[in-house]
Design an enzyme around this catalytic site. Structure first.
Site, PDB file in Angstrom:
ATOM      1  N   CYS A   8       0.951   3.466   2.987  1.00 32.72           N
ATOM      2  CA  CYS A   8       1.708   2.885   4.106  1.00 32.72           C
ATOM      3  C   CYS A   8       3.199   3.152   3.912  1.00 32.72           C
ATOM      4  CB  CYS A   8       1.474   1.381   4.206  1.00 32.72           C
ATOM      5  SG  CYS A   8      -0.259   0.946   4.388  1.00 32.72           S
TER       6      CYS A   8
ATOM      7  N   CYS B 131       0.838  -1.210   0.000  1.00 31.41           N
ATOM      8  CA  CYS B 131       0.000   0.000   0.000  1.00 31.41           C
ATOM      9  C   CYS B 131       0.868   1.253   0.000  1.00 31.41           C
ATOM     10  CB  CYS B 131      -0.979  -0.082   1.184  1.00 31.41           C
ATOM     11  SG  CYS B 131      -1.111   1.356   2.219  1.00 31.41           S
TER      12      CYS B 131
END
Ligand code: FAD
Length: 520
Positions: free
Chosen positions: A45, A42
Site C-alpha cells: 500500500c 502494508c
C-alpha cells in the site's frame, strides 16, 4: 485544512473516507467513485500510494464524473466499514458507479494495473459500463458517426467541436473528452479511423490527430507539439472562447472599467518584473510581518534565514540590496531570544538615514496584476521571488565550493510556516516540504523542486474560486512557452524533460532578464 489520515491528506485531492462520510460519498452520488481500501502498515500500500496520488492529480479534471477515494482499514474506527465491504486484503480497489444504491458493495477490481496510465484506462472502461444511470457530468465517450457530426450544432449548444481521430483501441479521445468536461463552449468526440468518409472529408492522415470543427463548417487541424492527450488538452483548454464552467468570459478591458482598480499596466506575460519583486518585499516586510509585535523562537530563526537569503541573492537595484544587507547585519547582531517588530521596521525604513539604502514603499503589481483586486498580487509575486532566488543561488555558486543547496527552500519553508498570511497555504506547503524537501541535494534540484511543487499547487487550484479567469492555472511552462520542456514517453504519456526545464527556468528567472519597467 488537511485531515491527516494514513497515507493520504486532503491536499492529495483524494476523498478520505470515514464512517461519517462513507454513505454520502459512495451512495446515490452523481459521480462514480473508485475507492482504495488500504492499511498503513502494508508495504504494498505504501508502495502504491504515490501512484494513487499521481492518478488523482492526473485525472483531477474528471472529478465531476469520477472521483477517487481512500480509506485506511488499519484505523480502528474504519474497521467496520472495511468489513462491511468485504475487504480482506490490501490494497483493494472497488468501483462504485454513479447512483449506486446503499446495498451496493462496489465492483471489486482484481489484478488492477499499478501504473497511472493503466488505471486511467481501467476507469474509462468502468465508466463505459454505466448504462441507464450515466453520471450526468460525464460527456458521451462513444465514437461519433458522420450523421451525428453533421447535426452536431443543431442539437448541441456549443461553438466548437474537437474531433479526435484514432484507432479503436486508443484511449486518447476519451481522455481528452474527460479532460475538457469542465470547460464550456467546446465539446470533444472521438472518431474511429474506420469512418472512412469522415476521414477523407477532414483530410485526416495521422492517428491520433485532432481537428476543430465549428458551426460554419470550418475545419482546421489542431496544431500541437506532439499528437498526444496532454498536448491536445493543453491546447483545447486555452482556445479563444473556451472557458472553465462558471468562469466569466469578459474581455479584460470591460472588467477593469467596472472595477476600482488603478489603471491597467500593459505587460509581457512571459517576463518577470522587478516591480513585482520589490512589491512582494514591501508587502512581506512592512505589512505581513507587522502583524507580529514581537518575534521570537522559531519565528525569529525563520526571519533571520529569510532576510539572509534575500541579502545574499536578491538581484535588485543597489539601493534595495543595500537596505536588505543593512537589515541582515542588524538581525545577525541580535543575540537575544526576541526582537520587537518596531525595531526591525526602524532599521528597514532606514531611520539611521544611511541615504542610499531604501526599499520603496507601496505595491505596484505588473506581471502579477489580477483582473480584479482580489486576484493574484502578493502570492503570485511571492512565488516569483522564490523562483528567482533559487535560480540566483544556482547562478552565484562558485564551482568546487560547498553550497547549502536547500538554503533558499528552507528559508521559504520557514517564512511560509511562521508568517505567510494564508494559513491553509502554509499547511499545504509544509506537507509538501516534509514529504521531500530533505531529498534536495543540489542547487539545480532546488530550482526544480520549487517548480514541480508550484505545479502541484497549480493542479490543485485549477478551477478554484481563487483562480483569476484571465490567468488560468496550468502546468507551467506551457508547450508554447517552452516546447523542449515537453516530451512523450514510449507509452504516449506526457513527460517533462527536466534538463530542458532547468535550462528554461535558469533563463526565465535569471537576473539579466528581469524587466525594470514601472519601478517607483
Ligand atoms: P501563481 O501560481 O501565483 O504563479 C505566479 C507566476 O509564476 C505565474 O504567473 C507564472 O508566470 C509562474 N509560474 C506558474 N507556475 C509555475 C511553476 N510551476 N514554476 C515556476 N513558475 C511558475 N492558494 C490557495 O488558494 N490555496 C493554497 O493552498 C495555496 N497555497 C499556496 C502556497 C504558497 C507557498 C504560495 C506562495 C501560494 C499559495 N497559494 C494558494 C496562492 C496560489 O498559489 C497563487 O499564488 C495565487 O492563486 C495567484 O495565482 P497566479 O495566477 O497569480 O499564479
Amino acid at each position: 485544512l488537511i485531515a491527516e489520515a494514513g497515507l493520504y491528506t486532503a491536499s492529495d485531492q483524494i476523498i478520505i473516507l470515514s464512517p461519517k462520510n462513507v454513505d454520502s460519498v459512495l451512495f446515490n452520488s452523481t459521480a462514480a467513485v473508485l475507492v482504495e481500501f488500504y492499511a498503513t502498515w502494508c508495504g504494498h500500500c505504501v508502495a502504491f500510494s504515490p501512484t494513487w496520488k499521481n492518478l488523482a492529480r492526473d485525472i483531477k479534471e474528471w472529478k465531476p464524473a469520477v472521483d477517487l477515494a481512500a480509506i485506511d482499514c488499519a484505523d480502528e474506527s474504519n474497521r467496520k466499514v472495511c468489513t462491511n465491504f468485504g475487504i480482506t486484503g490490501f490494497p483493494s480497489l472497488k468501483f462504485f458507479p454513479a447512483y449506486s444504491s446503499s446495498e451496493s458493495r462496489g465492483l471489486e477490481l482484481r489484478g488492477f494495473p499499478r501504473d497511472v496510465r493503466g488505471l486511467r484506462h481501467y476507469i474509462i472502461d468502468k465508466l463505459e459500463m454505466h448504462n441507464e444511470a450515466w453520471p450526468p457530468a460525464c460527456p458521451p465517450l462513444e465514437t461519433a458517426s458522420e450523421a451525428e457530426i453533421d447535426n452536431f450544432f443543431q442539437t448541441n449548444n456549443v461553438k466548437l467541436l474537437a474531433l479526435v481521430f484514432e484507432s479503436k483501441d486508443s484511449y486518447v479521445g476519451r481522455e481528452v473528452t474527460l479532460d475538457l468536461l469542465q470547460y464550456e463552449n467546446i465539446a470533444v468526440r472521438r472518431v474511429l479511423d474506420t469512418e472512412t468518409s469522415l476521414v477523407s472529408r477532414f483530410g485526416v492522415t495521422d492517428f491520433p490527430s485532432c481537428y476543430l470543427y465549428n458551426s460554419s463548417r470550418h475545419i482546421s487541424r489542431l496544431k500541437v507539439l506532439n499528437e498526444a492527450r496532454t498536448f491536445y488538452s493543453y491546447a483545447l483548454q486555452r482556445l479563444p472562447g473556451v472557458v472553465r464552467t462558471g468562469k466569466p468570459q469578459i474581455p479584460i478591458t470591460d472588467l477593469l472599467k467596472n472595477s476600482t482598480l488603478q489603471e491597467w499596466r500593459q505587460f509581457n506575460k512571459t517576463s518577470v518584473y522587478m516591480s513585482d519583486l520589490e512589491s512582494a518585499l514591501h508587502y512581506s516586510l512592512r505589512v505581513e510581518l507587522s502583524g507580529h509585535i514581537s518575534i521570537s523562537g522559531n519565528d525569529l530563526t525563520a526571519l533571520k534565514k529569510y532576510i539572509n537569503v534575500l541579502a545574499k541573492y536578491f538581484p535588485g537595484r543597489p539601493s534595495v540590496k543595500s537596505a536588505l544587507k543593512t537589515v541582515d547585519s542588524w538581525l545577525q547582531q541580535q543575540k537575544g531570544t526576541e526582537i520587537k517588530y518596531s525595531n526591525f521596521r526602524d532599521v528597514l525604513d532606514n531611520t539611521v538615514q544611511t541615504s542610499d539604502a531604501v526599499l520603496p514603499e507601496g505595491v505596484q503589481w505588473v506581471g502579477c496584476q489580477g483582473s480584479q483586486s482580489h486576484y493574484r498580487g502578493y502570492p503570485c509575486a511571492f512565488w516569483t521571488l522564490f523562483h528567482v532566488l533559487t535560480v540566483q543561488a544556482k547562478e552565484m555558486a562558485i564551482p568546487g565550493t560547498f553550497n547549502m543547496h536547500s538554503e533558499v527552500l528552507q528559508a521559504m519553508r520557514g517564512y511560509v510556516s511562521s508568517f505567510f498570511g494564508c494559513r491553509p497555504c502554509a499547511t499545504h506547503f509544509e506537507s509538501m516540504a516534509q514529504e521531500s524537501m530533505d531529498h534536495v541535494t543540489t542547487l539545480s534540484a532546488a530550482v526544480l523542486w520549487l517548480w514541480s511543487r508550484h505545479n502541484r499547487v497549480n493542479n490543485r487550484l485549477a478551477g478554484d474560486l481563487s483562480e483569476d479567469p484571465h490567468f488560468p492555472k496550468i502546468q507551467w511552462p506551457s508547450p508554447e512557452l517552452c516546447p523542449s520542456c515537453h516530451g512523450l514517453k514510449k507509452t504516449g504519456e506526457h513527460h517533462w524533460d527536466q534538463g530542458e526545464v532547468l535550462t528554461f527556468l535558469r533563463n526565465y528567472f535569471s537576473s539579466t532578464h528581469i524587466l525594470m519597467d514601472y519601478l517607483q
